[in-house]
Scaffold this motif. Sequence first.
Motif, PDB file in Angstrom:
ATOM      1  N   ASP A   1      -3.330  -1.143   6.414  1.00 25.38           N
ATOM      2  CA  ASP A   1      -3.431  -0.143   7.477  1.00 25.38           C
ATOM      3  C   ASP A   1      -2.057  -0.025   8.129  1.00 25.38           C
ATOM      4  O   ASP A   1      -1.683  -0.835   8.974  1.00 25.38           O
ATOM      5  CB  ASP A   1      -4.486  -0.553   8.492  1.00 25.38           C
ATOM      6  CG  ASP A   1      -4.705   0.488   9.574  1.00 25.38           C
ATOM      7  OD1 ASP A   1      -3.821   1.356   9.763  1.00 25.38           O
ATOM      8  OD2 ASP A   1      -5.746   0.453  10.254  1.00 25.38           O
ATOM      9  N   GLU A   2      -1.321   1.002   7.717  1.00 26.06           N
ATOM     10  CA  GLU A   2       0.035   1.232   8.229  1.00 26.06           C
ATOM     11  C   GLU A   2       0.066   2.404   9.215  1.00 26.06           C
ATOM     12  O   GLU A   2       1.095   3.047   9.392  1.00 26.06           O
ATOM     13  CB  GLU A   2       1.006   1.486   7.071  1.00 26.06           C
ATOM     14  CG  GLU A   2       1.211   0.285   6.172  1.00 26.06           C
ATOM     15  CD  GLU A   2       2.634  -0.264   6.213  1.00 26.06           C
ATOM     16  OE1 GLU A   2       3.357   0.021   7.198  1.00 26.06           O
ATOM     17  OE2 GLU A   2       3.005  -0.967   5.261  1.00 26.06           O
ATOM     18  N   VAL A   3      -1.067   2.650   9.865  1.00 29.51           N
ATOM     19  CA  VAL A   3      -1.131   3.765  10.806  1.00 29.51           C
ATOM     20  C   VAL A   3      -0.088   3.619  11.905  1.00 29.51           C
ATOM     21  O   VAL A   3       0.593   4.585  12.268  1.00 29.51           O
ATOM     22  CB  VAL A   3      -2.559   3.896  11.388  1.00 29.51           C
ATOM     23  CG1 VAL A   3      -2.574   4.847  12.580  1.00 29.51           C
ATOM     24  CG2 VAL A   3      -3.528   4.380  10.311  1.00 29.51           C
ATOM     25  N   GLN A   4       0.068   2.407  12.443  1.00 29.66           N
ATOM     26  CA  GLN A   4       1.034   2.196  13.530  1.00 29.66           C
ATOM     27  C   GLN A   4       2.377   1.644  13.033  1.00 29.66           C
ATOM     28  O   GLN A   4       3.399   1.865  13.655  1.00 29.66           O
ATOM     29  CB  GLN A   4       0.455   1.264  14.594  1.00 29.66           C
ATOM     30  CG  GLN A   4       1.290   1.185  15.866  1.00 29.66           C
ATOM     31  CD  GLN A   4       0.556   0.582  17.056  1.00 29.66           C
ATOM     32  OE1 GLN A   4       1.186   0.158  18.023  1.00 29.66           O
ATOM     33  NE2 GLN A   4      -0.749   0.547  17.015  1.00 29.66           N
ATOM     34  N   THR A   5       2.371   0.969  11.894  1.00 29.35           N
ATOM     35  CA  THR A   5       3.586   0.313  11.421  1.00 29.35           C
ATOM     36  C   THR A   5       4.467   1.215  10.571  1.00 29.35           C
ATOM     37  O   THR A   5       5.630   0.868  10.310  1.00 29.35           O
ATOM     38  CB  THR A   5       3.238  -0.936  10.587  1.00 29.35           C
ATOM     39  OG1 THR A   5       2.338  -0.546   9.536  1.00 29.35           O
ATOM     40  CG2 THR A   5       2.578  -2.007  11.424  1.00 29.35           C
TER      41      THR A   5
ATOM     42  N   GLY B   1       5.279  13.335  13.457  1.00 28.55           N
ATOM     43  CA  GLY B   1       6.254  13.555  14.520  1.00 28.55           C
ATOM     44  C   GLY B   1       5.679  14.263  15.736  1.00 28.55           C
ATOM     45  O   GLY B   1       6.385  14.971  16.446  1.00 28.55           O
ATOM     46  N   GLY B   2       4.401  14.067  15.999  1.00 28.70           N
ATOM     47  CA  GLY B   2       3.746  14.702  17.145  1.00 28.70           C
ATOM     48  C   GLY B   2       2.685  15.713  16.755  1.00 28.70           C
ATOM     49  O   GLY B   2       1.957  16.215  17.621  1.00 28.70           O
ATOM     50  N   PHE B   3       2.570  16.006  15.469  1.00 32.15           N
ATOM     51  CA  PHE B   3       1.557  16.940  14.984  1.00 32.15           C
ATOM     52  C   PHE B   3       0.526  16.169  14.167  1.00 32.15           C
ATOM     53  O   PHE B   3       0.885  15.277  13.396  1.00 32.15           O
ATOM     54  CB  PHE B   3       2.209  18.053  14.144  1.00 32.15           C
ATOM     55  CG  PHE B   3       3.088  18.948  14.964  1.00 32.15           C
ATOM     56  CD1 PHE B   3       2.582  20.103  15.546  1.00 32.15           C
ATOM     57  CD2 PHE B   3       4.426  18.624  15.184  1.00 32.15           C
ATOM     58  CE1 PHE B   3       3.394  20.920  16.327  1.00 32.15           C
ATOM     59  CE2 PHE B   3       5.238  19.435  15.955  1.00 32.15           C
ATOM     60  CZ  PHE B   3       4.724  20.588  16.535  1.00 32.15           C
ATOM     61  N   PRO B   4      -0.756  16.498  14.319  1.00 29.84           N
ATOM     62  CA  PRO B   4      -1.803  15.687  13.687  1.00 29.84           C
ATOM     63  C   PRO B   4      -1.804  15.793  12.164  1.00 29.84           C
ATOM     64  O   PRO B   4      -1.967  16.870  11.604  1.00 29.84           O
ATOM     65  CB  PRO B   4      -3.104  16.276  14.260  1.00 29.84           C
ATOM     66  CG  PRO B   4      -2.705  17.002  15.500  1.00 29.84           C
ATOM     67  CD  PRO B   4      -1.326  17.522  15.222  1.00 29.84           C
ATOM     68  N   ILE B   5      -1.617  14.658  11.522  1.00 25.06           N
ATOM     69  CA  ILE B   5      -1.760  14.541  10.076  1.00 25.06           C
ATOM     70  C   ILE B   5      -1.862  13.062   9.743  1.00 25.06           C
ATOM     71  O   ILE B   5      -1.244  12.220  10.403  1.00 25.06           O
ATOM     72  CB  ILE B   5      -0.597  15.198   9.307  1.00 25.06           C
ATOM     73  CG1 ILE B   5      -0.886  15.179   7.799  1.00 25.06           C
ATOM     74  CG2 ILE B   5       0.742  14.544   9.619  1.00 25.06           C
ATOM     75  CD1 ILE B   5       0.070  16.023   6.972  1.00 25.06           C
ATOM     76  N   ALA B   6      -2.662  12.741   8.752  1.00 29.63           N
ATOM     77  CA  ALA B   6      -2.830  11.372   8.289  1.00 29.63           C
ATOM     78  C   ALA B   6      -2.979  11.395   6.780  1.00 29.63           C
ATOM     79  O   ALA B   6      -3.200  12.453   6.181  1.00 29.63           O
ATOM     80  CB  ALA B   6      -4.056  10.729   8.948  1.00 29.63           C
ATOM     81  N   ALA B   7      -2.871  10.222   6.165  1.00 29.44           N
ATOM     82  CA  ALA B   7      -2.899  10.177   4.704  1.00 29.44           C
ATOM     83  C   ALA B   7      -3.458   8.860   4.211  1.00 29.44           C
ATOM     84  O   ALA B   7      -3.425   7.842   4.901  1.00 29.44           O
ATOM     85  CB  ALA B   7      -1.478  10.371   4.147  1.00 29.44           C
ATOM     86  N   VAL B   8      -3.990   8.911   2.997  1.00 21.59           N
ATOM     87  CA  VAL B   8      -4.307   7.712   2.224  1.00 21.59           C
ATOM     88  C   VAL B   8      -3.568   7.854   0.900  1.00 21.59           C
ATOM     89  O   VAL B   8      -3.702   8.878   0.218  1.00 21.59           O
ATOM     90  CB  VAL B   8      -5.810   7.559   1.948  1.00 21.59           C
ATOM     91  CG1 VAL B   8      -6.073   6.255   1.182  1.00 21.59           C
ATOM     92  CG2 VAL B   8      -6.617   7.597   3.234  1.00 21.59           C
TER      93      VAL B   8
ATOM     94  N   GLY C   1       3.253   8.256  13.078  1.00 22.29           N
ATOM     95  CA  GLY C   1       4.636   8.682  12.896  1.00 22.29           C
ATOM     96  C   GLY C   1       4.850   9.705  11.806  1.00 22.29           C
ATOM     97  O   GLY C   1       5.913  10.337  11.758  1.00 22.29           O
ATOM     98  N   LEU C   2       3.877   9.903  10.925  1.00 20.53           N
ATOM     99  CA  LEU C   2       4.039  10.838   9.816  1.00 20.53           C
ATOM    100  C   LEU C   2       4.265  12.266  10.290  1.00 20.53           C
ATOM    101  O   LEU C   2       5.065  13.002   9.708  1.00 20.53           O
ATOM    102  CB  LEU C   2       2.801  10.779   8.905  1.00 20.53           C
ATOM    103  CG  LEU C   2       2.728  11.782   7.752  1.00 20.53           C
ATOM    104  CD1 LEU C   2       3.925  11.642   6.817  1.00 20.53           C
ATOM    105  CD2 LEU C   2       1.423  11.609   6.979  1.00 20.53           C
TER     106      LEU C   2
ATOM    107  N   GLY D   1       3.863   8.073  22.486  1.00 26.67           N
ATOM    108  CA  GLY D   1       2.533   8.539  22.089  1.00 26.67           C
ATOM    109  C   GLY D   1       1.821   7.523  21.225  1.00 26.67           C
ATOM    110  O   GLY D   1       1.020   7.885  20.360  1.00 26.67           O
ATOM    111  N   ILE D   2       2.068   6.237  21.445  1.00 32.52           N
ATOM    112  CA  ILE D   2       1.613   5.102  20.644  1.00 32.52           C
ATOM    113  C   ILE D   2       2.157   5.224  19.219  1.00 32.52           C
ATOM    114  O   ILE D   2       1.419   5.427  18.249  1.00 32.52           O
ATOM    115  CB  ILE D   2       0.080   4.921  20.655  1.00 32.52           C
ATOM    116  CG1 ILE D   2      -0.485   5.019  22.081  1.00 32.52           C
ATOM    117  CG2 ILE D   2      -0.264   3.537  20.067  1.00 32.52           C
ATOM    118  CD1 ILE D   2      -1.987   4.803  22.177  1.00 32.52           C
ATOM    119  N   ALA D   3       3.462   5.142  19.105  1.00 33.62           N
ATOM    120  CA  ALA D   3       4.175   5.104  17.816  1.00 33.62           C
ATOM    121  C   ALA D   3       4.031   6.391  17.014  1.00 33.62           C
ATOM    122  O   ALA D   3       4.126   6.375  15.795  1.00 33.62           O
ATOM    123  CB  ALA D   3       3.719   3.907  16.973  1.00 33.62           C
ATOM    124  N   VAL D   4       3.840   7.505  17.698  1.00 35.67           N
ATOM    125  CA  VAL D   4       3.715   8.798  17.001  1.00 35.67           C
ATOM    126  C   VAL D   4       5.065   9.490  16.865  1.00 35.67           C
ATOM    127  O   VAL D   4       5.458   9.893  15.771  1.00 35.67           O
ATOM    128  CB  VAL D   4       2.707   9.715  17.724  1.00 35.67           C
ATOM    129  CG1 VAL D   4       2.795  11.146  17.200  1.00 35.67           C
ATOM    130  CG2 VAL D   4       1.291   9.182  17.548  1.00 35.67           C
TER     131      VAL D   4
END
Length: 425
Positions: free
Chosen positions: A238-242, A271-278, A268-269, A48-51
């Motif tokens: 930007d560590e969205v993918q890394t 594990g397949g469910f939408p969430i992001a962070a700063v 990757g945060l 899922g592109i590193a998700v």
Amino acid sequence: MTATPLTDRKNAAISRGVGMTTQIYADRAENAEIWDKEGNRYIDFAAGIAVVNTGHRHPRVIEAVKKQLDRFTHTCHQVVPYENYVELAERLNAVTPGNFAKKTIFVTTGAEAVENAVKIARAATGRQAVIAFSGGFHGRTFMGMALTGKVVPYKVGFGAMPGDVFHAPFPIEAHGTTVEQSLNVLKKLFAADVDPNRVAAIIVEPVQGEGGFYPVPASFMKALREICDQHGILLIADEVQTGFARTGKMFAMEHYGIAADLMTMAKGLGGGFPIAAVTGRAEIMDAPGPGGLGGTYAGSPIGVAAAHAVLDVIKDEDLCNRAENLGARLKQRLASLQDKIPEIVDIRGPGFMNAVEFNDVATKQPSADFANKVRLKALEKGLILLTCGVHGNVIRFLAPITIQDEVFAEALDILEASMVEARSA
């Protein structure tokens, strides 16, 4: 893959702007495998592109989500807050690089995290300008597009981008740009285009994602930190993918021993469910006033519950070390093919964030055609691969870090056979 009735329905119902790498329609998935509507099995080297670094439907992630579903699914944290949001912020504050007090906000997507990081940087510094790099990818929102260092397909046809965004060349010596040259362009940028005292932030991916899986050279990252410190500029990683064990560390910045002021996370945060962070320095994160940050779905309790499980799995299953081991095996196998596949000009990437780059043997120029042939041959054999890079000549490898050893070995055999067949196609 040939068109199917479902493809025809998709074409009639969904905007063509939503591109699709394959015509596989997923029916179910487990760890590193996907089965389509016709029952065909595929090994997933995209995740899922590193998700799904922790694999499709990791039992602990699913169990955490089920427990949350039985309690509540949404209240909007800004209206009725919940403890697991607070606890996850505490965990990210503790695990992210930097020996200083931190605070965190949660949003929904990587692009949204980037947007908020820029907002926070501007609020904290009172400055407007932002510097990004060629080949970088930071999302499809307008600020994300402006920061992204690639026109097609991300910017073309969408009109004027937000102002006060500047680009410098990303140092890739194999493509003719050294660290020294990139730093000289930054100096010229400060002299000719933007006063460094107007720059709020420099944003960089520690390993470029869509740009081709090129790691930032260590000397360049050190220089960026020094430039930011000299001019009062904030460094955004930007560590969205890394992030989340992909590079063999919890975060790629750990490879440099350098802490960013702000860090964006997603993929990757959850594990397949939408969430992001700063996450960032506490005093910087507190710069916006109450109500300036957030969103209706920001920090969904479902995503938060999944993220807690993901962090537990990474620790308990030692996924950072597993990423190192899998990446070493993959790169060793690719290196063994270089005599047989002379199109291979580079094999790279930390941990299990790896790539192979192809050039045309005759012209010595980047060969998107060969990379795509390999991808299509692999897909025919049941292995899902992704291409990337400014020239489209790179195949990136993003299998779940939890992939079973026997499935991984099967995938490597398919990859080798696909390269061999692509040479004769």
